[in-house]
Design a protein around this motif. Structure first.
Motif, PDB file in Angstrom:
ATOM      1  N   ARG A   1       0.837  -1.213   0.000  1.00 13.61           N
ATOM      2  CA  ARG A   1       0.000   0.000   0.000  1.00 13.61           C
ATOM      3  C   ARG A   1       0.866   1.255   0.000  1.00 13.61           C
ATOM      4  O   ARG A   1       0.544   2.255  -0.647  1.00 13.61           O
ATOM      5  N   LYS A   2       1.990   1.211   0.709  1.00  6.05           N
ATOM      6  CA  LYS A   2       2.871   2.377   0.801  1.00  6.05           C
ATOM      7  C   LYS A   2       3.469   2.744  -0.551  1.00  6.05           C
ATOM      8  O   LYS A   2       3.679   3.919  -0.848  1.00  6.05           O
ATOM      9  N   ILE A   3       3.753   1.745  -1.380  1.00  2.97           N
ATOM     10  CA  ILE A   3       4.352   2.000  -2.697  1.00  2.97           C
ATOM     11  C   ILE A   3       3.423   1.523  -3.814  1.00  2.97           C
ATOM     12  O   ILE A   3       3.873   1.016  -4.839  1.00  2.97           O
ATOM     13  N   SER A   4       2.129   1.717  -3.618  1.00  3.56           N
ATOM     14  CA  SER A   4       1.141   1.220  -4.582  1.00  3.56           C
ATOM     15  C   SER A   4       1.299   1.834  -5.968  1.00  3.56           C
ATOM     16  O   SER A   4       0.854   1.259  -6.957  1.00  3.56           O
ATOM     17  N   HIS A   5       1.962   2.983  -6.053  1.00  3.90           N
ATOM     18  CA  HIS A   5       2.191   3.623  -7.351  1.00  3.90           C
ATOM     19  C   HIS A   5       3.350   2.971  -8.110  1.00  3.90           C
ATOM     20  O   HIS A   5       3.530   3.249  -9.292  1.00  3.90           O
ATOM     21  N   MET A   6       4.111   2.090  -7.447  1.00  6.41           N
ATOM     22  CA  MET A   6       5.247   1.429  -8.102  1.00  6.41           C
ATOM     23  C   MET A   6       5.065  -0.078  -8.260  1.00  6.41           C
ATOM     24  O   MET A   6       5.865  -0.721  -8.923  1.00  6.41           O
ATOM     25  N   VAL A   7       4.033  -0.649  -7.643  1.00  8.16           N
ATOM     26  CA  VAL A   7       3.819  -2.097  -7.731  1.00  8.16           C
ATOM     27  C   VAL A   7       2.348  -2.371  -8.018  1.00  8.16           C
ATOM     28  O   VAL A   7       1.487  -1.515  -7.827  1.00  8.16           O
ATOM     29  N   GLU A   8       2.082  -3.584  -8.494  1.00  9.89           N
ATOM     30  CA  GLU A   8       0.705  -4.016  -8.653  1.00  9.89           C
ATOM     31  C   GLU A   8       0.606  -5.466  -8.206  1.00  9.89           C
ATOM     32  O   GLU A   8       1.552  -6.238  -8.339  1.00  9.89           O
ATOM     33  N   ILE A   9      -0.545  -5.800  -7.645  1.00  7.07           N
ATOM     34  CA  ILE A   9      -0.812  -7.193  -7.243  1.00  7.07           C
ATOM     35  C   ILE A   9      -1.390  -7.892  -8.458  1.00  7.07           C
ATOM     36  O   ILE A   9      -2.457  -7.515  -8.954  1.00  7.07           O
ATOM     37  N   ILE A  10      -0.665  -8.890  -8.941  1.00 11.14           N
ATOM     38  CA  ILE A  10      -1.087  -9.620 -10.143  1.00 11.14           C
ATOM     39  C   ILE A  10      -2.088 -10.705  -9.791  1.00 11.14           C
ATOM     40  O   ILE A  10      -3.073 -10.899 -10.499  1.00 11.14           O
TER      41      ILE A  10
END
Length: 62
Positions: free
Chosen positions: A49-58
């Motif tokens: 959640r903290k870096i949601s702009h850099m990761v995605e849950i596939i």
């Protein structure tokens, strides 16, 4: 068996704060488009959640 999530890095840590870069490394991500299968815990969800702009849950696996 514990639930897991598959996380993919979609953003670069360049020009990001040091704590966001450290969170990426803590999740085991350091290169673009790299994926990791992680245990689905509140701590991991908070990091995502903290870096949601850099990761995605596939994917979420049981």
């Amino acid at each position: 068996m514990a639930k897991t999530i598959v996380v993919k890095q979609i953003g670069s840590p360049i020009r990001r704060p040091a704590d966001q870069r450290a969170t990426l490394v803590g999740l085991g991500l350091n290169k673009m488009h790299k994926t990791r299968e992680l245990e689905d815990t509140p701590a991991v969800r908070g990091m995502v959640r903290k870096i949601s702009h850099m990761v995605e849950i596939i994917e979420e696996r049981d």
